[in-house]
Design a protein around this motif. Structure first.
Motif, short mmCIF file in Angstrom:
data_model
loop_
_atom_site.label_atom_id
_atom_site.label_comp_id
_atom_site.label_asym_id
_atom_site.label_seq_id
_atom_site.Cartn_x
_atom_site.Cartn_y
_atom_site.Cartn_z
N ILE A 98 3.66 97.71 86.99
CA ILE A 98 3.97 96.30 86.75
C ILE A 98 4.62 95.72 88.01
CG2 ILE A 98 5.16 94.68 85.25
CD1 ILE A 98 5.34 96.98 83.18
N SER A 99 4.05 94.67 88.57
CA SER A 99 4.57 94.02 89.78
C SER A 99 4.65 92.52 89.55
CB SER A 99 3.69 94.34 90.99
OG SER A 99 2.37 93.88 90.77
N GLY A 100 5.12 91.80 90.60
CA GLY A 100 5.22 90.36 90.49
C GLY A 100 6.26 89.91 89.49
N LEU A 101 7.33 90.66 89.39
CA LEU A 101 8.35 90.38 88.39
C LEU A 101 9.39 89.39 88.91
CD1 LEU A 101 8.82 94.05 87.21
CD2 LEU A 101 7.76 92.21 85.89
N THR A 102 9.87 88.55 88.03
CA THR A 102 10.97 87.64 88.32
C THR A 102 12.08 87.92 87.34
OG1 THR A 102 10.03 85.92 86.92
CG2 THR A 102 9.46 85.86 89.27
N ASN A 103 13.26 87.42 87.69
CA ASN A 103 14.41 87.70 86.83
C ASN A 103 14.20 87.14 85.42
OD1 ASN A 103 17.06 88.69 86.37
ND2 ASN A 103 17.83 86.58 86.50
N GLY A 104 14.42 88.01 84.40
CA GLY A 104 14.27 87.60 83.00
C GLY A 104 12.89 87.80 82.43
N THR A 105 11.96 88.37 83.20
CA THR A 105 10.61 88.62 82.68
C THR A 105 10.68 89.57 81.48
OG1 THR A 105 9.58 88.28 84.83
CG2 THR A 105 8.33 89.56 83.22
N VAL A 106 9.92 89.25 80.39
CA VAL A 106 9.88 90.09 79.19
C VAL A 106 8.53 90.82 79.16
CG1 VAL A 106 9.92 90.16 76.66
CG2 VAL A 106 11.39 88.55 77.91
N ILE A 107 8.59 92.15 79.05
CA ILE A 107 7.39 92.99 79.02
C ILE A 107 7.17 93.46 77.57
CG2 ILE A 107 6.28 95.05 79.93
CD1 ILE A 107 6.81 92.91 82.01
N THR A 108 5.91 93.32 77.09
CA THR A 108 5.50 93.87 75.79
C THR A 108 4.12 94.48 75.95
OG1 THR A 108 4.56 91.74 75.11
CG2 THR A 108 6.84 92.22 74.41
N CYS A 109 3.71 95.24 74.91
CA CYS A 109 2.36 95.79 74.90
C CYS A 109 1.79 95.64 73.48
CB CYS A 109 2.37 97.26 75.30
SG CYS A 109 0.70 97.98 75.44
N VAL A 110 0.64 95.00 73.37
CA VAL A 110 -0.04 94.84 72.08
C VAL A 110 -1.07 95.97 71.96
CG1 VAL A 110 -1.50 93.36 70.68
CG2 VAL A 110 0.31 92.35 72.11
#
Length: 484
Positions: A98-110
């Motif tokens: 996972i790249s291109g992250l900014t502060n507060g990004t929420v990651i989930t997986c469906v």
């Protein structure tokens, strides 16, 4: 017990007429799941669940992390759809970079169960904290010019969340304490001349990508004595001045006074200077430099006028004849003429003005000063003086020491003649008589007599003051007389 039945269709009606009332368990066995709005799901199928974990939840800007999804209860192969703030990205994989992250990004997986009856579940959310890469701090306190071997302090700007500061100094510099704090104490080596200090920082675990630069140099030493001519520089060209090499200097800064011009554009230990006819006096200066620092300047006072004349030769005391005395000096380099003066009154320069030798006529007793200045087109030098104590063998009319003299000279004032009369008539030594004016010019000469009394005709003399000189037996007596 209800009998076992089978069917190859999707619908089967069972006859329950002969079954007593009560609760029954029905078991349905199928080769594939039973799907649809009214699907009968086999009781043995578990619930579908999904969870994710990431390699780090706090990262530096620009950093990638790895996400891993774990699935349970699936019948068929699971299908993974990773999401950042609800937007799908990546590929169908349980593991995702996972790249291109900014502060507060929420990651989930469906996750979707790929069986005939497709089931979908969303994993737990993971929030990522992203810290900005800090800018390298500038040095806010500390000298750019240092003294080698002396402890020096430097401080970097405050950075929020700083964990440590990075410092890089020129080779040979010694840290006097910690080298990763906001303020450091260092000592530069004796051989240091110029260099660069670099600063960096790690804040919130994120190191700065670049470093800040700060030029620093050692202060050059004070130059030694400047060698070169100091006087008589009027209309002097290509005069050479030099110093010894200066510690910590790689170049030299020369200045010349008004009316003089630096000729050598290269900044070395030697300089050529032209002096014009407008040059009077001033200072030549030089200081060491190294591209960062300049040292203190050494100066040399120079003059366009000639040097001060040397010692004046000539009689300084005793009985000085009023007919004149010679005073002289050695020639002065670059001088084109000489200006003589005599102070104290009762003295006249009768000849030699403008040269190295003058004749001075003294007409009164007392302390005098004979002075001379050398001159050229740029002006006059500092004067040289000689003190002279004059004791003239003068006879003044009516003086209290008449007995010291051998002759009576009268009348005073006189008109047409002067009478010279021996006080001791028995003295028959021949006498020689001259009369001079106050400039020392002889107006009566070549008179001699051995008579007891002698008249000197003065009809040809103009009114004014005169000196009568009477010489006999190696002794000269003088009488100052006025003609009316």
């Amino acid at each position: 017990m209800f009998p076992s039945v089978s069917t190859g269709t999707t619908k089967r009606v069972l006859d329950t007429e002969d079954i007593n009332a009560g609760n029954f368990m029905m078991a349905i066995s199928t080769a594939t799941p039973i799907c649809g709005p009214a699907a009968i799901v086999p009781f043995s199928q578990p619930s579908l669940t999904a969870s994710i974990a990431v390699s780090s939840t706090s990262i530096c800007s620009g950093t990638s992390i790895t996400g891993t999804a774990t699935v349970a209860g699936n019948v068929g192969a699971p299908v993974f759809s990773w999401r950042k703030n609800g937007v799908a990205f990546g590929n169908n994989s349980a593991t995702q970079v996972i790249s291109g992250l900014t502060n507060g990004t929420v990651i989930t997986c469906v996750v979707t169960d790929a069986a005939t009856c497709a089931r979908t579940v969303t994993s737990n959310p993971v929030t990522i904290t992203v810290f900005s890469i800090p800018l390298p701090p500038a040095i806010t306190s500390g000298p750019s010019c240092v003294t080698n071997g002396v402890a020096t302090t430097y401080t970097a700007a405050t950075v929020a969340g700083a964990n440590s500061y990075g410092w890089s100094f020129p080779s040979g510099t010694v840290f006097n304490g910690a080298n990763n704090t906001q303020t450091v104490f260092v000592t530069f080596p004796a051989t240091f001349k110029t260099g660069t200090i670099h600063t960096s920082v790690t804040a919130n675990g994120c190191p700065s990508i670049t470093s800040s630069s700060f030029l620093v140099g050692a202060i050059p030493s004070l130059p030694g004595t400047i060698s070169g001519p100091t006087s008589g520089l009027c209309l002097a060209f290509n005069k050479s001045y030099s110093i010894a090499a200066v510690a910590n200097a790689s170049t030299y800064i020369w200045t010349a006074p008004s009316g003089a011009t630096i000729q050598n554009p290269s900044s070395t230990t030697t300089q050529l200077i032209h002096f014009s006819n407008t040059f009077s006096s001033g200072n030549i200066t030089v200081k060491g430099a190294n591209g960062v620092c300049q040292g203190s300047a050494r100066s040399l006072t120079v003059t366009g006028t000639p040097a001060q004349p040397g010692a004046i030769t000539g009689q300084t005391s005793g009985m000085i004849a009023p007919t004149g005395k010679n005073y002289s000096i050695a020639p002065v380099a670059t001088a084109t003429s000489y200006s003589w003066t005599v102070s104290g009154g009762g003295a006249t320069i009768t000849s030699g003005q403008g040269t190295t030798s003058v004749n001075v006529l003294f007409t009164s007793n007392g302390s005098k000063s004979v002075c001379v200045k050398a001159a050229n087109a740029c002006g006059l030098s500092v004067q040289r003086c000689k003190s002279v104590k004059v004791g003239l063998l003068f006879r003044e009319s009516g003086s209290d020491n008449e007995e010291e003299y051998s002759y009576n000279v009268y009348p005073n004032p006189f008109e047409n003649e002067i009478v010279i009369e021996r006080i001791d008539p028995s003295n028959a030594e021949r006498i020689y008589i001259t009369v001079s004016d106050m400039t020392g010019k002889l107006v009566v000469s070549n008179l001699s007599t051995d008579a007891a009394s002698f008249n000197v005709g003065t009809d040809h003399l103009s009114a004014g003051m005169y000196i009568v000189a009477i010489q006999s037996n190696g002794k000269t007596e003088y009488m100052k007389m006025l003609k009316e």
